[in-house]
Design a protein around this motif. Structure first.
Motif, mmCIF file in Angstrom:
data_model
loop_
_atom_site.group_PDB
_atom_site.id
_atom_site.type_symbol
_atom_site.label_atom_id
_atom_site.label_comp_id
_atom_site.label_asym_id
_atom_site.label_seq_id
_atom_site.Cartn_x
_atom_site.Cartn_y
_atom_site.Cartn_z
ATOM 1 N N ASP A 140 0.772 -1.083 0.039
ATOM 2 C CA ASP A 140 -0.463 -0.340 -0.150
ATOM 3 C C ASP A 140 0.649 1.561 -0.416
ATOM 4 O O ASP A 140 0.269 2.291 -0.353
ATOM 5 C CB ASP A 140 -0.861 -0.178 1.425
ATOM 6 C CG ASP A 140 -2.063 -1.455 1.959
ATOM 7 O OD1 ASP A 140 -2.261 -1.926 0.200
ATOM 8 O OD2 ASP A 140 -2.809 -1.304 1.994
ATOM 9 N N GLN A 143 1.361 2.599 -3.616
ATOM 10 C CA GLN A 143 0.322 3.070 -3.978
ATOM 11 C C GLN A 143 0.071 4.868 -4.449
ATOM 12 O O GLN A 143 0.600 5.587 -3.125
ATOM 13 C CB GLN A 143 -0.625 3.117 -4.029
ATOM 14 C CG GLN A 143 -1.149 1.184 -3.355
ATOM 15 C CD GLN A 143 -1.938 0.568 -4.676
ATOM 16 O OE1 GLN A 143 -1.985 1.107 -5.722
ATOM 17 N NE2 GLN A 143 -0.966 -0.682 -5.007
ATOM 18 N N VAL A 199 0.437 -3.713 -10.983
ATOM 19 C CA VAL A 199 1.193 -3.120 -9.689
ATOM 20 C C VAL A 199 2.841 -2.894 -10.526
ATOM 21 O O VAL A 199 3.078 -1.656 -9.224
ATOM 22 C CB VAL A 199 1.439 -4.298 -8.836
ATOM 23 C CG1 VAL A 199 2.120 -4.491 -7.589
ATOM 24 C CG2 VAL A 199 0.100 -4.929 -8.364
ATOM 25 N N CYS A 202 2.481 0.857 -11.049
ATOM 26 C CA CYS A 202 2.053 1.923 -9.449
ATOM 27 C C CYS A 202 4.000 1.980 -9.096
ATOM 28 O O CYS A 202 3.377 3.524 -8.219
ATOM 29 C CB CYS A 202 1.465 0.856 -8.871
ATOM 30 S SG CYS A 202 0.037 0.993 -9.167
#
Length: 636
Positions: A140, A143, A199, A202
């Motif tokens: 997280d 992100q 991912v 990101c």
């Protein structure tokens, strides 16, 4: 969960662990008692006691996660059993961060502690983020939509104050930023290998945000806090007398401990001699204490002991050849993997060889590869602790100033007094193990000294309104008395010196005519002494021995005639006068700087007998004429 003993109150699953022998589920706080009496515990492990040791054994019995080596998993399991260590063991990307650092660093005793520290820093950041933000996992953090939450968590961990815009722990904020970038790289690599392109994108976007925003919101305030913390701190350098006292004390202790170890080879005597030699080598070479402390036996035994090449020896002086045969040189690993040298005297070599021979008899493990090893352990002695110990025992007046960092700064700072050339400064910087730019920025004279000694002269001149008089002058050539007495000396032959020289030459031509008239008419007064041509020629030959010939190396003195007007007569400089002036003014001649009045007066006061017939202007014109002759010789 089926525990072997049911608790009286509700417990969490994290409060229980399995016994590594019988696999029974017990309370973690009391598991160590069970393991001491476990029926399936082998007889050779009956000595296992202590709660922390049991928790480490239990963690090591579990298989490491994927892509994590056994070594990194061992480092994680050896941590103190608390909330932070639990987060480290359960988070895959924190372990991958440790794996990346473990593979990058060379194997030494401090590597495991460094890797452990970095993993715990990120784990503390994750714990803080879980309590303050919606972030729950390491993924997280990378992100882009959570970037503001990441900043909030980093500021909270580092103790940021919005009112003062300062950090309580500014270095932690900077370290966490670097760790997050490494985690983003790991996430991107794993995402690309598993085919998760979203991912990976990101992670790339997080790095772009970091490069554009991190400095403004985190790094700028942290660096400002670090810089302001160093303001107004006294810069203490070791005193030469204290260093000499410490060297003398260490040499006497070395002889004492060598004799004690020969008579009684015990671990205590071995440790004493080991610490003394470590301190001596660090102080003599002005090395970082960590570099010498981690020196390995292999580096010492494999040192180059071949004789010097004849072609190289041809370019050295006899004294330098003796130094090369006197010292021995060992190359060790320095900061950032640099190769740095360590010089050893014959006494040091004898003592270190004696330590190596006595290792086995003094219970030093064979697996310990360090030269300054601890008996009965796999670690080494720390140089900082040894220097601090002997600095206090030596009787130095300021033992707090005797540390490896300040000793290194002392030799680099005082090197400016030697007026070293650029290539010599490069050699000194390479020996100390840092870049020449770092040497010039951090190891020159202290900034406070420069401002007090040099910049203050310009400020005084501006205050007195006399700044135009300093045109073309350097800071080293300005002499200003704060009591409104000012004297300016030039670094080169300035316009003023040239005007004085030209007027001197015109007056010299006029004197030739006056002297000719005097010789035709006969002596006007007995007080006027005119030397013969033969004596003048002999004096000129003596005065010009060992220096460039120039017809302008003369001075003009005034002889007052009683009945008539003033007549200026040429008077050659005697050999005694030339030697007296060059003894104190030769550095002005070599640097092509014309001295000021204060320098000339100092020369006259230093040589009152030899220069009794000269004044300060005569000394100044002599130096100026020597400079002119030297420039003409160089231009040919």
């Amino acid at each position: 969960m089926v525990a072997c003993r049911r608790p009286k109150e509700e417990k969490s699953t994290s409060d229980f662990s399995h016994c590594i022998h019988c696999q029974g589920l017990y309370n973690r706080k009391t598991l160590w008692r069970h393991m001491r009496t476990c029926p399936q515990n082998p007889t050779n492990e009956k000595h296992t006691v202590g709660q922390r040791r049991v928790q480490s054994l239990i963690s090591l019995s579990l298989p490491p996660p994927a892509d994590v080596s056994k070594s990194v998993w061992t480092i994680a399991c050896e941590m103190v059993n608390d909330e932070v260590s639990d987060v480290v063991k359960k988070n895959r990307y924190i372990l991958l961060l440790g794996e990346q650092m473990y593979n990058r660093l060379k194997s030494h005793s401090g590597r495991n502690n460094y890797v452990k520290q970095k993993m715990r820093e990120v784990a503390r950041l994750l714990i803080t983020a879980r309590s303050l933000t919606p972030i729950h996992n390491i993924e997280d953090f990378i992100q882009p939509c959570n970037f503001s939450h990441v900043i909030k968590a980093v500021r909270a961990v580092a103790g940021f104050s919005e009112e003062t815009n300062t950090y309580k722990i500014p270095s932690l904020a900077l370290k966490l930023g670097h760790s997050l970038v490494k985690i983003a790289n790991s996430v991107e690599c794993n995402a690309l290998m598993s085919g998760r392109e979203a991912v990976a994108e990101c992670a790339r976007n997080f790095r772009r945000l970091y490069e554009s925003k991190w400095n403004d919101v985190v790094s700028a305030a942290a660096l400002t806090t670090l810089g302001e913390a160093k303001w107004n701190k006294p810069q203490v350098l070791p005193f030469t007398e204290d260093v000499r006292t410490l060297h003398t004390f260490l040499y006497s202790k070395q002889q004492e401990f060598v004799n004690a170890l020969q008579d009684k080879p015990t671990s205590k005597n071995f440790a004493n001699l080991c610490k003394v030699m470590l301190t001596q080598i660090v102080i003599f070479n002005r090395r970082r204490e960590g570099e010498v402390s981690k020196m390995e036996i292999q580096s010492y035994t494999s040192r180059d002991q071949t004789p010097m090449h004849k072609d190289i020896a041809a370019g050295l002086s006899d004294f330098e050849k003796k130094l090369c045969s006197y010292f021995q040189r060992v190359e060790i690993r320095g900061k950032r993997g640099r190769k740095v040298p360590v010089l050893l005297t014959p006494d040091m070599v004898v003592a270190v060889d004696f330590l190596i021979r006595m290792r086995e008899r003094c219970q030093v493990p064979v697996e310990n590869k360090h030269l300054f090893a601890r008996p009965g352990a796999l670690s080494h002695y720390r140089g900082a602790d040894c220097i601090r110990l002997y600095a206090k025992e030596s009787g130095a007046k300021h033992p707090e100033a005797l540390c490896s960092t300040k000793l290194r700064k002392q030799v680099a700072t005082l090197s400016t007094v030697l007026n070293l050339k650029d290539n010599e400064m490069d050699q000194l910087a390479n020996f100390l193990g840092h870049d020449i730019r770092v040497h010039r920025e951090f190891y020159r004279l202290p900034e406070s000294t420069l401002q007090l000694a040099k910049i203050s002269k310009v400020l005084i001149a501006m205050e007195k309104g006399r700044l135009p008089e300093l045109q073309g002058k350097g800071l080293d050539g300005i002499t200003i008395d704060p009591q409104d007495e000012m004297d300016v000396s030039s670094n080169s032959s300035s316009d003023e010196a040239e005007l004085q020289t030209s007027s001197c030459r015109s007056q010299e031509n006029e004197d030739h005519m006056n002297a000719g008239n005097l010789q035709d008419e006969g002596p006007q007064d007995e007080g006027l002494e005119v030397s013969s041509k033969k004596k003048a020629k002999m004096g000129s030959q003596k005065a010009h021995v060992g220096r460039p010939k120039s017809p302008s190396i003369v001075d003009l003195d005034v002889a007052h005639l009683k009945p008539g007007p003033k007549v200026i007569v040429k008077r050659k400089w005697s050999e005694e006068e030339v030697n007296a002036v060059e003894k104190h003014m030769l550095h002005f001649i070599h640097s092509c700087r014309v001295p000021g009045k204060a320098d000339c007066v100092s020369c006259l006061l230093a040589e009152p007998h030899a220069l009794r017939n000269r004044d300060w202007s005569a000394v100044k014109f002599y130096v100026n004429n020597r400079i002119a002759a030297l420039k003409r010789q160089q231009s040919r």
